[in-house]
Design a protein around this motif. Structure first.
Motif, short mmCIF file in Angstrom:
data_model
loop_
_atom_site.label_atom_id
_atom_site.label_comp_id
_atom_site.label_asym_id
_atom_site.label_seq_id
_atom_site.Cartn_x
_atom_site.Cartn_y
_atom_site.Cartn_z
N ALA A 152 38.13 19.82 -36.97
CA ALA A 152 36.90 20.60 -37.15
C ALA A 152 35.84 19.71 -37.79
N PRO A 153 34.63 19.64 -37.24
CA PRO A 153 33.59 18.80 -37.83
C PRO A 153 33.34 19.14 -39.30
N GLY A 154 33.13 18.09 -40.08
CA GLY A 154 32.87 18.24 -41.51
C GLY A 154 34.10 18.20 -42.37
N THR A 155 35.29 18.12 -41.74
CA THR A 155 36.55 18.16 -42.51
C THR A 155 37.28 16.83 -42.56
N HIS A 156 36.86 15.87 -41.74
CA HIS A 156 37.65 14.65 -41.58
C HIS A 156 36.71 13.45 -41.45
N ASN A 253 35.72 10.23 -48.57
CA ASN A 253 36.24 9.15 -47.72
C ASN A 253 37.35 8.37 -48.43
N GLY A 254 37.97 8.98 -49.41
CA GLY A 254 39.04 8.31 -50.13
C GLY A 254 39.24 8.93 -51.49
N ASP A 255 40.13 8.30 -52.27
CA ASP A 255 40.47 8.87 -53.57
C ASP A 255 39.80 8.15 -54.73
N TRP A 261 34.61 1.66 -51.15
CA TRP A 261 34.64 2.31 -49.84
C TRP A 261 35.41 3.63 -49.92
N ALA A 262 35.56 4.15 -51.12
CA ALA A 262 36.32 5.40 -51.30
C ALA A 262 35.67 6.30 -52.34
N GLN A 263 34.34 6.20 -52.47
CA GLN A 263 33.63 6.96 -53.50
C GLN A 263 32.82 8.11 -52.91
N GLY A 264 32.99 8.37 -51.61
CA GLY A 264 32.21 9.40 -50.93
C GLY A 264 31.16 8.79 -50.03
N TYR A 265 30.75 9.55 -49.02
CA TYR A 265 29.80 9.06 -48.03
C TYR A 265 28.68 10.08 -47.86
#
Length: 480
Positions: A152-156, A253-255, A261-265
């Motif tokens: 579903a768009p927005g979930t992955h 985008n990560g933990d 590269w895992a702090q949010g997009y």
């Protein structure tokens, strides 16, 4: 080189804007010690350029390939178009291309909106870019819409340059203009950005997710516009709420942890540690915005250690920024000015000549079958240059390289269009010639090694950032 007439940013000294010159020197030393191949940097504080440097042979007036840093400019175009009422972030992607949608539209594709393209939350399991580039009819839009949408768009989150291409395609559909043309009066002209170019797909749509070429100072201006929340020279170019949305984490985008590269997009912007956000591209093209420090850092590079570059910024530059100006330190500033003036990517520290030159001069070598489809090579030596002739089918390419120095030229050898390069040659051993070509509008440096063994040669090639290596054999075919 032609002098640019672009309006430049104001200049200042580091201490005047609260940055000790010693911190910048420490950053430069780390870059050197860790062998991080930077090509340029420009640091702004309070709207003033306090540090700028180019590692020769790169220079201030040479545009640089941005790779995925282009995405942040594409995102900006969508923000402008939304403000003009040409589109809404809630618009369904399929609504713009009724002629290219599949016969059966599944629920995930139907639910995909412009905002999902922006946040890299399209629902795809993998990047669609290769699917687009490999489609035989050149219709990248149709290839994107045909790709399975598993979530579903927005979930992955999946980093998806094809999604950014779709933003460019939508913009061109609703405005009748390419990204480049649309941004010209709305962004580039107000910021004084001249000579920007953007790669296009086979159907004439700017690719969006990569392909933009501008200078380091142009990158810095772009970052400063976002730092100033869309205002430039007292004129509002971008809506403030757009800037706030674009730079904020729209999808996980990560933990987190120590990876930037895992702090949010956001909307084609990456969140970083320390309250920072950035646009970035492959091999180290950076536009780093530091709101708490009121600073912007623009860099171009040719490295695979992007986290290493960011770590050097967090370790040396960011914590050194004081809230008020510092006492003038002429000694430190003079030392920094000297270090910046001396920046250069080293030429190979190898013998500049070999007795073998007189033996191989002008001979042609026929090459065995190879993937680049090269047929033959010959090398002639002059006082300070080597002239390489490479043939491919009925085309002959001439490249001149300096003896222990750079010689500048242009060649279509690596792409259909002519590219600027500098070339140098030296001898690894008496029988092994090394040719170095830097494509100075890109991150790429190409190293060719030619082993001469009687009438035979072995030609091998590698790059500063690409893992691929190749080896081609050849044999002497004619007498001088």
């Amino acid at each position: 080189m032609m002098e640019r007439t672009t309006l430049h940013l104001p200049r200042s000294q580091p201490e005047a804007q609260g940055i000790p010159s010693a911190a910048v020197i420490a950053f430069l030393n780390t870059v050197k010690e860790k062998k991080l191949e930077l090509h340029s940097l420009m640091l702004l504080r309070h709207g003033q350029v306090v540090v700028e440097g180019w590692w020769k042979p790169y220079a201030s007036d040479i545009p640089h390939m941005l790779f995925s840093l282009s995405k942040s400019f594409t995102s900006t175009a969508m923000g402008l178009a939304a403000a003009e009422g040409k589109l809404s972030l809630n618009d369904a992607v399929v609504s713009f291309f009724p002629e290219d949608v599949p016969a059966e539209i599944n629920s995930n594709l139907a639910a995909m909106e412009i905002r999902h393209l922006l946040m890299m939350g399209t629902g795809h399991d993998q990047d669609t870019t290769s699917k687009l580039q490999q489609c035989e009819d050149g219709n990248w839009v149709k290839a994107f819409l045909d790709a399975p949408v598993e979530h579903a768009p927005g979930t992955h989150f999946v980093y998806n340059s094809g999604a950014t291409y779709m933003l460019a395609a939508i913009l061109q559909k609703v405005t009748g203009q390419t990204l480049l043309a649309y941004l010209q009066p709305r962004l580039f002209e107000p910021l004084g950005i001249e000579g920007a170019t953007w790669e296009s797909c086979p159907r004439g749509i700017n690719v969006g997710g990569w392909g933009l070429n501008v200078t380091t100072e142009d990158i810095a201006k772009f970052g400063q516009l976002y730092l100033q929340k869309g205002v430039w020279n007292e004129q509002r170019l971008l809506q403030e709420d757009w800037v706030d949305e674009a730079k904020s984490a729209q999808i996980s985008n990560g933990d987190g942890g120590v990876s930037d590269w895992a702090q949010g997009y956001g909307y084609q912007f990456w969140r970083c540690r320390h309250g920072v956000y950035r646009g970035d591209g492959a091999f180290g093209q950076f536009c780093i915005v530091m709101p708490e420090q009121n600073a912007v850092l623009a860099m171009t590079s040719g490295t695979n250690d992007l986290q290493g570059v960011l770590d050097a910024v967090w370790d040396h530059l960011l914590p050194a920024m004081e809230s008020s100006s510092l006492p003038a330190n002429q000694d430190a500033h003079s030392k920094l000015a000297y270090e910046l003036q001396q920046l250069a990517l080293p030429l190979p520290q190898l013998p500049p000549d070999s007795p073998l030159e007189a033996i191989i001069d002008g001979f042609e070598y026929t090459l065995e079958q190879n993937e680049p489809l090269w047929k033959s090579i010959s090398i002639s030596f002059e006082a300070n240059t080597a002239v390489v002739l490479l043939s491919k089918e009925d085309i002959e390419y001439t490249i001149k390289l300096g003896r222990g120095a750079w010689v500048e030229g242009t060649t279509p050898l690596f792409q259909r269009e002519y590219q600027r390069f500098v070339g140098s040659f030296a001898w690894e051993q008496e029988n092994t010639l090394q040719l170095t070509l830097r494509l100075i509008e890109t991150p790429f440096s190409i190293h060719v090694h030619i082993l001469f063994d009687g009438d035979n040669i072995v030609l091998s090639q590698n790059s500063n950032v690409l893992a691929e290596k190749s080896e081609i054999r050849g044999r002497k075919t004619e007498v001088k």
